[in-house]
Design an enzyme around this catalytic site. Structure first.
Site, short mmCIF file in Angstrom:
data_model
loop_
_atom_site.label_atom_id
_atom_site.label_comp_id
_atom_site.label_asym_id
_atom_site.label_seq_id
_atom_site.Cartn_x
_atom_site.Cartn_y
_atom_site.Cartn_z
N ASP A 186 0.82 -1.21 0.00
CA ASP A 186 0.00 0.00 0.00
C ASP A 186 0.85 1.26 0.00
OD1 ASP A 186 -2.42 -1.21 -0.02
OD2 ASP A 186 -2.75 -1.10 2.14
N LYS A 235 -3.09 4.44 -4.72
CA LYS A 235 -3.31 5.47 -5.72
C LYS A 235 -1.98 5.89 -6.33
CE LYS A 235 -7.18 7.94 -4.45
NZ LYS A 235 -7.82 8.78 -3.55
N MET A 247 -6.94 9.28 9.90
CA MET A 247 -7.59 9.88 8.72
C MET A 247 -8.54 11.01 9.11
SD MET A 247 -8.35 6.32 6.66
CE MET A 247 -8.71 5.32 8.09
N1 SAH Z 1 -3.39 0.23 9.34
C1 SAH Z 1 -2.78 1.53 9.62
C2 SAH Z 1 -3.78 2.66 9.44
C3 SAH Z 1 -4.25 2.81 8.03
S1 SAH Z 1 -5.37 4.13 7.86
C4 SAH Z 1 -2.22 1.51 11.05
O1 SAH Z 1 -2.49 0.57 11.80
O2 SAH Z 1 -1.50 2.43 11.41
C5 SAH Z 1 -4.32 5.43 7.36
C6 SAH Z 1 -4.14 6.43 8.47
O3 SAH Z 1 -3.22 5.94 9.43
C7 SAH Z 1 -3.57 7.74 8.03
O4 SAH Z 1 -4.54 8.58 7.46
C8 SAH Z 1 -3.06 8.28 9.34
O5 SAH Z 1 -4.11 8.76 10.13
C9 SAH Z 1 -2.53 7.01 10.00
N2 SAH Z 1 -1.09 6.82 9.76
C10 SAH Z 1 -0.49 5.77 9.19
N3 SAH Z 1 0.85 5.91 9.20
C11 SAH Z 1 1.11 7.08 9.81
C12 SAH Z 1 2.29 7.79 10.15
N4 SAH Z 1 3.51 7.31 9.86
N5 SAH Z 1 2.17 8.96 10.78
C13 SAH Z 1 0.97 9.47 11.10
N6 SAH Z 1 -0.18 8.85 10.80
C14 SAH Z 1 -0.13 7.67 10.19
#
Ligand code: SAH
Length: 287
Positions: free
Chosen positions: A66, A88, A203
């Site tokens: 992803d 995307k 998000m």
């Molecule tokens: N499965 C992922 C979340 C996916 S949804 C997890 O467990 O972390 C995507 C959201 O995750 C982003 O919009 C943001 O809110 C958060 N996110 C993922 N990686 C991040 C990072 N390195 N720093 C800040 N937010 C992050």
């Protein structure tokens, strides 16, 4: 502490290297052909991925990854494995969830060892539930390898404990987006507002003004601290602080970089004392 445990002993190294070479020889689960491993790569810093994630990278035939997977992590994928991007790209619409699930099934049924690599944890707002559901229905065997989710590990890199006995005995994780990109309507915002002292939102930057209003309407105080952690655990990590009442205007004026995690509540107060991720540490490529 001396260990009586022979297994622990057999994995010990001199402490000078990574120990990965020794670990590879040990009894890791076999990545069988025709299997899909749904693996969380952690929030970004390569050092936050798990040993099972590393093992899968070394033993897969194809990686379907992803947008949120740090490209630096992909350097550890064995030479010869194919890399397929499932996000995307260049303004083109992203593949639908159904397309991705079908692709995973197709690759597995072709006898490949399929590593489905996701940011954070696959079951935390990562569609891992939907994908494993499709695999189960299609009779494709799979394994789930959890990862460090941004809503916990990202906070740690900002010096914000997700729980602390002086601040909160519970924490709420929620998404600020529904499938259409809008603020989710099937969330009882008034209940969320008062249910836990700390709310961790994924998000949520785009809809933060609306979310903050909904929380304040539900009785949450406008002066509650809000942290916005962008690119958590990566060298370009940034943390912005505001309040619930000011959050909407703050986001509009400052456009914090994404991905970002939003933390509402007094957990953020600890950051003034616990912010350990200094510029010199950020230069380290592993974490
Ligand atoms: N499965 C992922 C979340 C996916 S949804 C997890 O467990 O972390 C995507 C959201 O995750 C982003 O919009 C943001 O809110 C958060 N996110 C993922 N990686 C991040 C990072 N390195 N720093 C800040 N937010 C992050």
């Amino acid at each position: 502490m001396a260990s009586e445990n022979t297994k622990v002993k057999s994995w010990q190294t001199q402490g000078t290297g990574t120990g990965f070479a020794r670990l590879d020889a040990e009894a890791f689960p076999t990545f069988e052909r025709g299997w899909v491993w749904l693996v969380g790569a952690g929030p970004g810093a390569p050092g936050l991925m798990s040993l099972l994630c590393y093992h899968a990278m070394q033993n897969c035939d194809v990686v379907v990854y992803d947008a949120l997977v740090n490209p630096d992590i992909l350097r550890w994928v064995r030479t010869g494995a194919e890399l397929e991007y499932a996000g995307k790209r260049g303004g083109k619409p992203s593949p639908t969830q159904r397309d991705i699930s079908e692709r995973l099934i197709e690759l597995a049924q072709a006898g490949k060892r399929v590593l489905r690599l996701k940011g954070g944890d696959p079951f935390m707002f990562g569609r891992g539930g939907e994908e494993s559901q499709s695999l189960a229905k299609a009779g494709v065997p799979f394994r789930i390898v959890p990862g460090i989710t941004a809503g916990v590990g990202g906070l740690a890199y900002a010096g914000i404990p997700a729980t602390h006995r002086d601040t909160n005995h519970s924490v709420i994780f929620l998404t600020g987006h529904d499938a259409s990109g809008k603020m989710p309507v099937n969330v009882d915002w008034a209940a969320v507002a008062l249910a836990s002292p700390v709310i961790v939102m994924y998000m949520a930057v785009k809809n933060l003004g609306d979310i903050a209003s909904a929380l304040m309407q539900g009785g949450r105080k406008g002066e509650d601290p809000v942290s916005i952690i962008s690119n958590a655990s990566l060298p370009q990590q940034q943390v912005a602080m505001t309040t619930l009442a000011a959050a909407g205007a703050f986001v509009e004026a400052n456009e914090p970089p994404t991905p970002a995690i939003v933390v509402v509540g007094h957990a953020s107060d600890w950051r003034s004392l616990l912010d350990w991720y200094s510029p010199s540490l950020k230069a380290n490529p592993i974490g």
